[in-house]
Scaffold this motif. Structure first.
Motif, PDB file in Angstrom:
ATOM      1  N   GLY A  70       0.702  -1.293  -0.070  1.00 14.29           N
ATOM      2  CA  GLY A  70      -0.148   0.179  -0.035  1.00 14.29           C
ATOM      3  C   GLY A  70       0.719   1.175  -0.186  1.00 14.29           C
ATOM      4  O   GLY A  70       0.600   2.142  -0.842  1.00 14.29           O
ATOM      5  N   VAL A  71       1.853   1.245   0.777  1.00 16.10           N
ATOM      6  CA  VAL A  71       2.841   2.599   0.840  1.00 16.10           C
ATOM      7  C   VAL A  71       3.469   2.571  -0.511  1.00 16.10           C
ATOM      8  O   VAL A  71       3.684   3.855  -0.883  1.00 16.10           O
ATOM      9  CB  VAL A  71       3.812   2.154   1.901  1.00 16.10           C
ATOM     10  CG1 VAL A  71       5.035   3.416   1.827  1.00 16.10           C
ATOM     11  CG2 VAL A  71       3.269   2.332   3.368  1.00 16.10           C
ATOM     12  N   VAL A  72       3.967   1.519  -0.995  1.00 19.59           N
ATOM     13  CA  VAL A  72       4.833   1.739  -2.273  1.00 19.59           C
ATOM     14  C   VAL A  72       3.670   2.313  -3.393  1.00 19.59           C
ATOM     15  O   VAL A  72       3.782   3.119  -4.415  1.00 19.59           O
ATOM     16  CB  VAL A  72       5.223   0.256  -2.645  1.00 19.59           C
ATOM     17  CG1 VAL A  72       5.882   0.299  -4.181  1.00 19.59           C
ATOM     18  CG2 VAL A  72       6.306  -0.174  -1.828  1.00 19.59           C
ATOM     19  N   ALA A  73       2.485   1.674  -3.435  1.00 22.54           N
ATOM     20  CA  ALA A  73       1.509   2.141  -4.372  1.00 22.54           C
ATOM     21  C   ALA A  73       1.064   3.675  -4.400  1.00 22.54           C
ATOM     22  O   ALA A  73       1.203   4.479  -5.300  1.00 22.54           O
ATOM     23  CB  ALA A  73      -0.026   1.319  -4.194  1.00 22.54           C
ATOM     24  N   ILE A  74       1.241   4.038  -3.060  1.00 20.42           N
ATOM     25  CA  ILE A  74       0.974   5.554  -2.747  1.00 20.42           C
ATOM     26  C   ILE A  74       1.988   6.293  -3.383  1.00 20.42           C
ATOM     27  O   ILE A  74       1.806   7.484  -4.024  1.00 20.42           O
ATOM     28  CB  ILE A  74       0.560   5.973  -1.242  1.00 20.42           C
ATOM     29  CG1 ILE A  74      -0.601   5.178  -0.623  1.00 20.42           C
ATOM     30  CG2 ILE A  74       0.550   7.213  -0.756  1.00 20.42           C
ATOM     31  CD1 ILE A  74      -0.993   5.280   0.575  1.00 20.42           C
ATOM     32  N   LEU A  75       3.328   5.777  -3.004  1.00 20.50           N
ATOM     33  CA  LEU A  75       4.389   6.501  -3.498  1.00 20.50           C
ATOM     34  C   LEU A  75       4.473   6.716  -5.039  1.00 20.50           C
ATOM     35  O   LEU A  75       4.889   7.655  -5.591  1.00 20.50           O
ATOM     36  CB  LEU A  75       5.685   5.994  -2.762  1.00 20.50           C
ATOM     37  CG  LEU A  75       5.943   5.996  -1.307  1.00 20.50           C
ATOM     38  CD1 LEU A  75       7.308   5.176  -1.074  1.00 20.50           C
ATOM     39  CD2 LEU A  75       6.028   7.551  -0.841  1.00 20.50           C
ATOM     40  N   CYS A  76       3.755   5.453  -5.584  1.00 20.41           N
ATOM     41  CA  CYS A  76       3.936   5.585  -7.092  1.00 20.41           C
ATOM     42  C   CYS A  76       2.919   6.423  -7.493  1.00 20.41           C
ATOM     43  O   CYS A  76       3.030   6.920  -8.819  1.00 20.41           O
ATOM     44  CB  CYS A  76       3.909   4.178  -7.747  1.00 20.41           C
ATOM     45  SG  CYS A  76       5.139   3.127  -7.385  1.00 20.41           S
ATOM     46  N   LEU A  77       1.798   6.658  -6.864  1.00 17.13           N
ATOM     47  CA  LEU A  77       0.667   7.558  -7.626  1.00 17.13           C
ATOM     48  C   LEU A  77       1.145   9.101  -7.082  1.00 17.13           C
ATOM     49  O   LEU A  77       0.234   9.712  -7.973  1.00 17.13           O
ATOM     50  CB  LEU A  77      -0.591   6.986  -6.647  1.00 17.13           C
ATOM     51  CG  LEU A  77      -1.851   7.562  -7.106  1.00 17.13           C
ATOM     52  CD1 LEU A  77      -2.062   7.087  -8.559  1.00 17.13           C
ATOM     53  CD2 LEU A  77      -3.247   6.986  -6.027  1.00 17.13           C
ATOM     54  N   ILE A  78       1.791   9.237  -6.300  1.00 15.78           N
ATOM     55  CA  ILE A  78       1.878  10.686  -5.931  1.00 15.78           C
ATOM     56  C   ILE A  78       2.523  11.579  -7.051  1.00 15.78           C
ATOM     57  O   ILE A  78       1.964  12.520  -7.402  1.00 15.78           O
ATOM     58  CB  ILE A  78       2.873  10.803  -4.793  1.00 15.78           C
ATOM     59  CG1 ILE A  78       2.162  10.755  -3.561  1.00 15.78           C
ATOM     60  CG2 ILE A  78       3.515  12.240  -4.619  1.00 15.78           C
ATOM     61  CD1 ILE A  78       3.089  10.436  -2.009  1.00 15.78           C
TER      62      ILE A  78
END
Length: 291
Positions: free
Chosen positions: A17-25
């Protein structure tokens, strides 16, 4: 389910989830900057929430909506036709190269491999397309260069190798010809591989602006990426002229314009990935593992 397994899954989901958010930013920053006032970007920097909302960049892009729609149309036609044709040509070539009964398969495989190390270069390619094929200002000059890729041929060949030879032999015993075997058996069984290389081919055509810069002068044949590239160059040129000659002209929102162009260019093709995602991972891993 044991407590250790639950804890492991919880940590795994949290990490993903954290990695997905970092990719989405970055993508959210891109969208936010495209709807932010140009001066506000210089003053406050890039923010997830626009400090001053403005659609000026999109108004500049869609100032000539028919030109934009025509560029979209060229790119969509190029992507669809190029992907379908490229899939057919690449998979046929890969199928032939993995057939043990093809006497010269190693010679042809070396030929394709050789092109990954050495190529003729830009000038011979330009002379071939413009002088000998007479394709200056022609749609085919955008289509033909992207039809075959040696790397995709080898990726597809490795995937087809995973299909048991017994299936092909049994079809031959039933009287099926090579082309019928390819269409009726190989293509359905190679769906993950086709989806994988299809995505690569489609992205290549969608993002291509270089061949349009070389071969196309007629604005009616400009693909989307080259159309936006020209628009951005003109905006930068106008900004330079205004600053150096002290001419009073309406300000061009160059920073927000770049972000808006990226949104316009990437938006439609992003929706393609979810449809081929499950095939993409499987096809890529199988093609990479099989030597």
């Amino acid at each position: 389910m044991t407590k250790d397994r639950v804890a492991f899954q919880a940590i795994g989901y949290l990490f993903i989830g954290v990695v997905a958010i970092l990719c989405l930013i970055p993508f959210l920053l891109l969208i936010s900057a495209s709807i932010t006032e140009n001066e506000s970007i210089f003053k406050d920097g890039y923010r997830l929430i626009p400090s001053k909302f403005s659609l000026e960049a999109y108004q500049v892009i869609f100032k000539a909506p028919m030109d934009m729609l025509r560029a979209y149309s060229v790119t969509i036609q190029l992507t669809l036709l190029g992907t379908i044709t490229g899939l057919f040509v690449t998979s046929m070539t890969a199928y032939v190269l993995q057939r043990y009964d093809f006497k010269y398969r190693n010679h042809f495989a070396f030929f394709f491999y050789f092109t990954t190390l050495f190529s003729g270069g830009l000038i011979p390619a330009y002379i071939l397309v413009v002088r000998y094929l007479q394709l200056k200002d022609h749609f085919l000059s955008l289509l033909l260069p992207g039809l075959l890729s040696a790397w995709l041929i080898f990726l597809m060949r490795n995937f087809i190798k995973t299909i048991p030879d017994a299936i092909i032999e049994s079809a031959k015993m039933d009287g099926a010809g090579d082309f019928k075997i390819f269409i009726r058996l190989i293509v359905p069984l190679a769906t993950p591989g086709l989806a994988t290389i299809g995505l690569f081919i489609a992205l290549n055509y969608w993002n291509d602006w270089f061949h349009a810069m070389l071969y196309i002068e007629d604005r009616k044949l400009f693909p989307l990426q080259y159309f936006l590239y020209n628009m951005l160059n003109k905006a930068k040129f106008a900004e330079t002229v205004v600053s150096e000659a002290s001419i009073v002209l309406p300000e061009v929102p160059t920073e927000s314009l770049k972000m808006a162009m990226a949104v316009v260019a990437t938006g439609p093709i992003v929706f393609l990935y979810p449809f081929v995602q499950k095939y993409f991972v499987k096809g890529l891993t199988i093609g990479a593992i099989k030597g």
